[in-house]
Design a protein around this motif. Sequence first.
Motif, PDB file in Angstrom:
ATOM      1  N   UNK A   9      59.406 -34.681  16.592  1.00 36.20           N
ATOM      2  CA  UNK A   9      58.140 -35.384  16.810  1.00 36.20           C
ATOM      3  C   UNK A   9      58.338 -36.870  16.551  1.00 36.20           C
ATOM      4  N   UNK A  10      57.934 -37.711  17.512  1.00 33.70           N
ATOM      5  CA  UNK A  10      58.148 -39.156  17.394  1.00 33.70           C
ATOM      6  C   UNK A  10      56.825 -39.889  17.421  1.00 33.70           C
ATOM      7  N   UNK A  11      56.658 -40.817  16.495  1.00 40.05           N
ATOM      8  CA  UNK A  11      55.467 -41.664  16.429  1.00 40.05           C
ATOM      9  C   UNK A  11      55.946 -43.108  16.383  1.00 40.05           C
ATOM     10  N   UNK A  19      60.062 -46.562  15.292  1.00 42.13           N
ATOM     11  CA  UNK A  19      59.676 -45.196  15.628  1.00 42.13           C
ATOM     12  C   UNK A  19      60.097 -44.256  14.506  1.00 42.13           C
ATOM     13  N   UNK A  20      59.144 -43.436  14.053  1.00 39.98           N
ATOM     14  CA  UNK A  20      59.421 -42.421  13.044  1.00 39.98           C
ATOM     15  C   UNK A  20      59.698 -41.098  13.746  1.00 39.98           C
ATOM     16  N   UNK A  21      60.712 -40.392  13.281  1.00 43.43           N
ATOM     17  CA  UNK A  21      61.065 -39.088  13.846  1.00 43.43           C
ATOM     18  C   UNK A  21      60.868 -38.048  12.749  1.00 43.43           C
ATOM     19  N   UNK A  22      59.869 -37.179  12.944  1.00 38.12           N
ATOM     20  CA  UNK A  22      59.521 -36.174  11.944  1.00 38.12           C
ATOM     21  C   UNK A  22      59.900 -34.789  12.450  1.00 38.12           C
ATOM     22  N   UNK A  29      57.504 -31.018  -2.144  1.00 36.31           N
ATOM     23  CA  UNK A  29      57.397 -31.766  -3.398  1.00 36.31           C
ATOM     24  C   UNK A  29      58.703 -32.395  -3.864  1.00 36.31           C
ATOM     25  N   UNK A  30      59.835 -31.956  -3.318  1.00 36.88           N
ATOM     26  CA  UNK A  30      61.128 -32.426  -3.818  1.00 36.88           C
ATOM     27  C   UNK A  30      61.644 -33.677  -3.106  1.00 36.88           C
ATOM     28  N   UNK A  31      61.638 -33.639  -1.784  1.00 37.27           N
ATOM     29  CA  UNK A  31      62.194 -34.761  -1.033  1.00 37.27           C
ATOM     30  C   UNK A  31      61.426 -34.943   0.269  1.00 37.27           C
ATOM     31  N   UNK A  32      61.212 -36.189   0.634  1.00 39.01           N
ATOM     32  CA  UNK A  32      60.612 -36.524   1.933  1.00 39.01           C
ATOM     33  C   UNK A  32      61.714 -37.151   2.768  1.00 39.01           C
ATOM     34  N   UNK A  33      61.986 -36.578   3.932  1.00 37.43           N
ATOM     35  CA  UNK A  33      63.094 -37.073   4.757  1.00 37.43           C
ATOM     36  C   UNK A  33      62.627 -37.187   6.204  1.00 37.43           C
ATOM     37  N   UNK A  34      62.975 -38.298   6.849  1.00 39.61           N
ATOM     38  CA  UNK A  34      62.608 -38.508   8.249  1.00 39.61           C
ATOM     39  C   UNK A  34      63.568 -39.515   8.865  1.00 39.61           C
ATOM     40  N   UNK A  35      63.543 -39.582  10.181  1.00 41.14           N
ATOM     41  CA  UNK A  35      64.372 -40.549  10.882  1.00 41.14           C
ATOM     42  C   UNK A  35      63.574 -41.780  11.247  1.00 41.14           C
ATOM     43  N   UNK A  36      64.269 -42.894  11.390  1.00 37.60           N
ATOM     44  CA  UNK A  36      63.648 -44.145  11.834  1.00 37.60           C
ATOM     45  C   UNK A  36      64.533 -44.769  12.906  1.00 37.60           C
ATOM     46  N   UNK A  37      63.909 -45.176  13.995  1.00 37.82           N
ATOM     47  CA  UNK A  37      64.607 -45.914  15.050  1.00 37.82           C
ATOM     48  C   UNK A  37      64.003 -47.311  15.120  1.00 37.82           C
ATOM     49  N   UNK A  38      64.831 -48.309  14.938  1.00 31.08           N
ATOM     50  CA  UNK A  38      64.390 -49.699  15.034  1.00 31.08           C
ATOM     51  C   UNK A  38      64.898 -50.285  16.344  1.00 31.08           C
ATOM     52  N   UNK A 113      53.832 -37.888  -1.329  1.00 31.17           N
ATOM     53  CA  UNK A 113      53.305 -37.544  -0.006  1.00 31.17           C
ATOM     54  C   UNK A 113      53.701 -38.623   1.007  1.00 31.17           C
ATOM     55  N   UNK A 114      54.955 -39.078   0.891  1.00 28.57           N
ATOM     56  CA  UNK A 114      55.403 -40.172   1.745  1.00 28.57           C
ATOM     57  C   UNK A 114      55.415 -39.801   3.232  1.00 28.57           C
ATOM     58  N   UNK A 115      55.680 -38.549   3.571  1.00 25.35           N
ATOM     59  CA  UNK A 115      55.644 -38.181   4.986  1.00 25.35           C
ATOM     60  C   UNK A 115      54.235 -38.342   5.544  1.00 25.35           C
ATOM     61  N   UNK A 116      53.238 -37.880   4.813  1.00 21.91           N
ATOM     62  CA  UNK A 116      51.850 -38.056   5.236  1.00 21.91           C
ATOM     63  C   UNK A 116      51.489 -39.542   5.281  1.00 21.91           C
ATOM     64  N   UNK A 117      51.934 -40.279   4.272  1.00 24.65           N
ATOM     65  CA  UNK A 117      51.620 -41.706   4.181  1.00 24.65           C
ATOM     66  C   UNK A 117      52.090 -42.450   5.427  1.00 24.65           C
ATOM     67  N   UNK A 118      53.362 -42.265   5.797  1.00 22.82           N
ATOM     68  CA  UNK A 118      53.903 -42.990   6.945  1.00 22.82           C
ATOM     69  C   UNK A 118      53.358 -42.441   8.261  1.00 22.82           C
ATOM     70  N   UNK A 119      53.195 -41.114   8.362  1.00 24.24           N
ATOM     71  CA  UNK A 119      52.611 -40.544   9.575  1.00 24.24           C
ATOM     72  C   UNK A 119      51.190 -41.055   9.777  1.00 24.24           C
TER      73      UNK A 119
END
Length: 200
Positions: A9-11, A19-22, A29-38, A113-119
């Motif tokens: 999923x890309x936003x 672009x964030x890639x989720x 609760x342990x780790x928030x991980x996602x991709x970023x394309x600049x 809740x960094x994934x929610x924050x950035x999404x």
Amino acid sequence: MSTESARGTRLRNAFNKETFVFCGLLDNRDIARFGVILENGGSGGGNALVHVHPCADEHFSVRSGRVKFVVDGREQVVEAGGSVTVPRGRSHYFANAGDGHAELEVSFTPAQQHLRFFANFVTLTMKQPKWFSGAGDPNVLLIALVLHEYRDHMYLAGVPIWLQKLLFAVLAPIARLAGYRLAIEPLREAPVPARSGFAG
């Protein structure tokens, strides 16, 4: 937004060419991980605003391209295969330092809740661009609402956090009265336990 997102999923935040890639769970609760394309000229951290994450360490792995990281005012350029860790509370931002696209994997420990924050933030740039200036800077009331609701996730560097919390608590209700809303609300309960699944 569903707590489960399809793989890849890309936003895209068109303002700062990021672009964030989720994929997988938004709530872990342990780790928030996602991709970023600049893209060329793209920046991370909200138009290269210097900011801090007071309660989580942030780790960057550069997968392709060249990325400039500025941590506590010190600049370094990292090539593909390199990595940078920004300890919690340290001021930083990052930007594409090459001519083409740069790809990174970003992770936060603990996840909060960094994934929610950035999404949430990137979805707002897509659905409510009028809430942002032509340069992509969010309205101050929108900043207050987001950073108040997602408190202890991110703050601007150079201003005492206690003062920002006080200011945002005062301004957040005004922001709602003015019509500002979050695209994705924070959870009011603990995220689910860790499970595999990350941006790729």
